[in-house]
Design a protein around this motif. Structure first.
Motif, short mmCIF file in Angstrom:
data_model
loop_
_atom_site.label_atom_id
_atom_site.label_comp_id
_atom_site.label_asym_id
_atom_site.label_seq_id
_atom_site.Cartn_x
_atom_site.Cartn_y
_atom_site.Cartn_z
N ASN B 32 29.36 42.42 35.84
CA ASN B 32 28.96 41.45 36.87
C ASN B 32 29.71 40.17 36.58
OD1 ASN B 32 26.98 43.27 37.87
ND2 ASN B 32 25.60 42.61 36.25
N PHE B 34 30.70 36.01 37.60
CA PHE B 34 30.11 34.80 38.15
C PHE B 34 31.12 33.65 38.05
CE2 PHE B 34 25.70 36.37 37.97
CZ PHE B 34 25.83 37.39 37.05
N ASN B 94 28.91 39.18 32.74
CA ASN B 94 27.73 39.84 32.18
C ASN B 94 28.02 41.33 32.24
OD1 ASN B 94 24.86 40.99 33.77
ND2 ASN B 94 24.93 40.58 31.58
N GLY B 97 24.61 47.25 30.44
CA GLY B 97 24.62 48.40 29.53
C GLY B 97 23.20 48.73 29.18
N ASN B 100 21.60 45.77 27.61
CA ASN B 100 22.00 44.47 28.13
C ASN B 100 20.81 43.57 28.40
OD1 ASN B 100 22.68 42.92 30.99
ND2 ASN B 100 24.21 42.74 29.40
N THR B 101 20.98 42.33 28.07
CA THR B 101 19.91 41.36 28.26
C THR B 101 20.26 40.31 29.29
OG1 THR B 101 20.83 40.06 26.47
CG2 THR B 101 19.09 41.64 25.90
N GLY B 102 21.40 40.45 29.91
CA GLY B 102 21.81 39.48 30.90
C GLY B 102 22.59 38.32 30.36
N LYS B 103 22.92 38.35 29.06
CA LYS B 103 23.64 37.21 28.52
C LYS B 103 24.97 37.05 29.22
CE LYS B 103 26.43 39.18 24.80
NZ LYS B 103 26.62 39.30 23.34
N LEU B 104 25.39 35.82 29.37
CA LEU B 104 26.67 35.51 30.00
C LEU B 104 27.69 35.11 28.94
CD1 LEU B 104 25.47 33.38 33.06
CD2 LEU B 104 26.22 35.76 33.05
N PHE B 106 31.17 33.13 28.75
CA PHE B 106 31.87 32.16 29.56
C PHE B 106 33.34 32.03 29.16
CE2 PHE B 106 28.78 29.88 32.17
CZ PHE B 106 27.58 30.29 31.62
#
Lengths: 115, 116
Positions: B32, B34, B94, B97, B100-104, B106
């Motif tokens: 994903n 952003f 992101n 998996g 996965n915890t949604g961490k981004l 950058f």
């Protein structure tokens, strides 16, 4: 529109002191995060928190760091004994649990200066 | 390890010029993507995101981005910039998996300065 808020906006502390950075996530959000940005560097992930426990943490997030959701609204980051290299902007973020692609909403940040 | 690269650190444009900011990521699986913007003195705000479907995504304030899977890229574009677009722009990834915890993750950010 709901916002993530953070206090204080700027914190100055002496090396070795404990600091607590506070965040109020958006009220119906369930995932919470802390990130930091050292001046001139990337925004770095520190920790994620879900269901009252840490779900993931980075290498940066060592024993000196801890997070807590003490009262169902606040989400805090504690640094037990600050070091000079902890000086950075600390961002809190939150998101709903609709899916991993869901948007994270960021707070305005707390600038931590360690002297 | 996952990483995100933004090629341009500082971009200076005149109003009405076209903008393209590059972003490449290193993760090989489904991602994903952003773009966030940080206006002076304000917090990070989402400009747009891609998670599936049409690889050309449109965001707020006339911004769009194109996901090119073969190039591992997600470049941000705007046909005609305004002085109010002066800000710092961050690309983030992101990688979903099983854990996965949604961490981004950058990129280093691009500072855009638009001259009136």
């Amino acid at each position: 529109e709901p916002e993530v808020t953070q206090t204080p906006s700027h914190q100055v502390t002496q090396m070795g002191q404990e600091v607590i950075l506070r965040c109020v996530p958006i009220s119906n959000h369930l995932y919470f995060y802390w990130y930091r940005q050292i001046l001139g560097q990337k925004v770095e992930f520190l920790v994620s928190f879900y269901n009252n426990e840490i779900s993931e943490k980075s290498e940066i997030f060592d024993d000196q760091f801890s997070v807590e959701r003490p009262d169902g609204s606040n989400f805090t980051l504690k640094i037990r004994s600050t070091k000079l290299e902890d000086s950075a902007m600390y961002f809190c973020a939150s998101r709903e649990e609709r899916g991993r692609a869901d948007t994270q909403y960021f707070g305005p940040g707390t600038r931590l200066t360690v002297l | 390890a996952q990483s995100v690269s933004q090629h341009n650190h500082h971009v200076i444009l005149s109003e009405a010029a076209s903008l393209e900011l590059g972003c490449n990521y290193s993760y090989g699986g489904t991602v994903n993507l952003f773009w966030y913007v940080q206006y002076p003195g304000q917090h990070l705000q989402l400009l747009l995101k891609y998670f599936s479907g049409d690889p050309l995504v449109k965001g707020i304030k006339g911004f769009e981005a194109e996901f090119i899977k073969s190039k591992f890229s997600f470049n941000l574009r705007k046909p005609s910039v305004q002085w109010s677009d002066t800000a710092e722009y961050f690309c983030a990834v992101n990688a979903p998996g099983s854990s996965n915890t949604g961490k981004l993750i950058f990129g280093q950010g691009t500072t855009l300065q638009v001259k009136p």
